[in-house]
Design an enzyme around this catalytic site. Structure first.
Site, short mmCIF file in Angstrom:
data_model
loop_
_atom_site.label_atom_id
_atom_site.label_comp_id
_atom_site.label_asym_id
_atom_site.label_seq_id
_atom_site.Cartn_x
_atom_site.Cartn_y
_atom_site.Cartn_z
N HIS A 123 0.86 -1.10 -0.10
CA HIS A 123 -0.12 -0.03 -0.11
C HIS A 123 0.74 1.35 -0.04
O HIS A 123 0.35 2.35 -0.45
CB HIS A 123 -1.03 -0.05 1.22
N ASP A 124 2.19 1.04 0.52
CA ASP A 124 3.01 2.32 0.29
C ASP A 124 3.48 2.59 -1.08
O ASP A 124 3.36 3.54 -1.68
CB ASP A 124 4.28 2.23 1.33
N GLY A 159 4.83 5.61 -5.02
CA GLY A 159 6.01 5.02 -4.79
C GLY A 159 6.41 4.54 -3.32
O GLY A 159 5.69 4.97 -2.47
N ASN A 191 -7.32 1.49 3.46
CA ASN A 191 -6.58 1.36 4.67
C ASN A 191 -7.48 1.55 5.86
O ASN A 191 -7.02 1.05 6.86
CB ASN A 191 -5.71 2.45 4.77
N PRO A 249 -5.75 -0.87 -5.99
CA PRO A 249 -6.94 -1.58 -6.59
C PRO A 249 -7.95 -2.06 -5.64
O PRO A 249 -7.46 -2.61 -4.87
CB PRO A 249 -6.47 -2.51 -7.51
N HIS A 255 -1.65 -13.28 -0.87
CA HIS A 255 -2.97 -13.63 -0.05
C HIS A 255 -2.83 -15.25 0.27
O HIS A 255 -3.95 -15.71 0.75
CB HIS A 255 -4.36 -13.53 -1.07
N THR A 256 -1.79 -15.76 0.23
CA THR A 256 -1.62 -16.99 1.15
C THR A 256 -1.52 -16.93 2.29
O THR A 256 -1.34 -17.90 3.37
CB THR A 256 -0.22 -17.64 0.36
N ASP A 268 -6.38 -17.37 2.58
CA ASP A 268 -6.16 -18.94 2.18
C ASP A 268 -6.52 -19.65 3.43
O ASP A 268 -6.19 -19.68 4.43
CB ASP A 268 -4.58 -18.88 2.26
N THR A 294 -3.91 -22.57 4.83
CA THR A 294 -2.51 -22.14 5.82
C THR A 294 -2.48 -20.78 5.72
O THR A 294 -1.46 -20.40 5.01
CB THR A 294 -1.62 -22.99 5.13
#
Ligand code: HEM
Ligand SMILES: [Ca+2]
Ligand SMILES: [Ca+2]
Length: 313
Positions: free
Chosen positions: A59-60, A65, A87, A156, A186-187, A233, A236
């Site tokens: 997100h930074d 940048g 956020n 996004p 997103h695992t 996930d 795990t």
């Protein structure tokens, strides 16, 4: 596991003065290097913190940048990124970043930017949770301002379709392969009901029993249970493995944007290859993280090395 408390955390550092006396060297390059095998006590006993720190770096970098802009609190002259849609009630780990930064400042004042702290914390989080390792490029400087609007425009939303995801990443120099590899983050970690409700009640490209399971803790009516959490996930959520991609192949992506990566479009083959080859995922992920970390860094006399990540000097 202990309840989360950043007060109890300790960050082993290997900073030392360089020969000039003004420069400091990160010797071991790992803030978390001394963590005994997956002992998360020093993250406040909370494995999720690794996911939260990794997300802060994303997100930074996606908003003007990798310049530490996300860490700035609001001031009278600007409204920063912390209350932007992606956020608000969601980004976390700011107190952990503060602790790392103050430990670094104690050892070596004025040398390591907040933007670099995020880059290293993201990498160490991935390594600690069993993911790949890579050398983090350092030397980014910190922004002197931040913008809520820029964060709303840059990150996004989970309602994005594949074309929107590809074009957003491509605008920052990241390929479709980078998009898929980085989404493999997103695992690990958690999402709030408000971000996956529409998918689990209205969409058809998902496994029915998975939908029922998730509906169990995410009521249909908006406003109720909005902040209830579910793992991104389902298998795990604290291991940085390739189960995220196996889930997508089985129509068990939690977010609309997750399942878009495996919905008959141009990224299907990349997802399949990561689902069957964890080493390819790990090495593509590391390369993509280095690329993401290269987005528009402030260098030279631009920006500053903040003393406190929450405010400009
Ligand atoms: C491709 C577009 C992406 C979208 C639409 C997206 C969206 C989201 C959403 C909606 C959440 C849950 C937030 C909440 O409910 O509070 C989330 C969590 C997360 N995202 Fe993404 N994400 C994307 C890409 C990425 C990338 C590139 C990374 C890292 C490189 C990342 C890392 C994470 C992590 C680790 C979490 C869990 C955080 C935690 O548990 O605190 N995401 N993401
Ligand atoms: Ca930024
Ligand atoms: Ca996993």
């Amino acid at each position: 596991m202990q309840p989360a408390s950043s007060k109890s955390m300790r960050f082993p550092l290997r900073l030392e003065k360089g020969s000039s006396g003004t420069r400091c060297v990160v010797k071991a390059n790992h803030f978390f290097a001394e963590l005994p095998d997956k002992d998360f006590q020093r993250w406040g006993g909370e494995a999720r913190m690794g996911a939260s720190l990794l997300r802060l770096f994303f997100h930074d970098c996606f908003v003007n940048g990798c310049d530490g802009s996300i860490l700035l609190d609001d001031t009278s002259s600007f409204t920063g990124e912390k209350t932007a849609n992606p956020n608000r009630n969601s980004a976390r780990g700011f107190d952990v970043v503060d602790n790392i930064k103050s430990a670094v400042e104690n050892a070596c004042p004025g040398v390591v930017s907040c933007a670099d702290v995020l880059a290293i914390a993201a990498r160490d989080s991935v390594v600690t949770l069993g993911g790949p390792n890579w050398n983090v490029k350092l030397g980014r400087r910190d922004a002197k301002t931040a913008s809520r609007a820029a964060a709303n425009n840059g990150i996004p939303p989970p309602t994005s379709n594949l074309n929107a995801l590809i074009s957003r990443f491509s605008a920052l120099g990241l390929s479709s392969k980078d998009l898929v590899a980085l989404s493999g983050s997103h695992t690990i970690g958690q999402a709030r009901c408000t971000n996956f409700r529409a998918r689990i009640y209205n969409e058809s490209n998902l496994d029915a029993s998975f939908a029922r399971t998730r509906q169990g803790n995410c009521p249909r009516a908006s406003g109720s249970g909005d902040n209830n959490l579910a793992p991104l996930d389902l298998q795990t959520p604290t291991n940085f493995d390739n189960n995220y991609f196996k889930n997508l192949v089985n129509q068990r992506g939690l977010l609309h944007s997750d399942q878009q990566l495996y919905n008959g479009g141009s990224t299907n083959s990349i997802v399949s290859s990561y689902a069957s080859n964890p080493n390819t995922f790990h090495s593509d992920f590391a390369s993509a993280m280095i690329k993401m970390g290269d987005i528009r860094p402030l260098t030279g006399s631009n920006g500053e090395i903040r003393k406190n990540c929450r405010r400009t000097n």
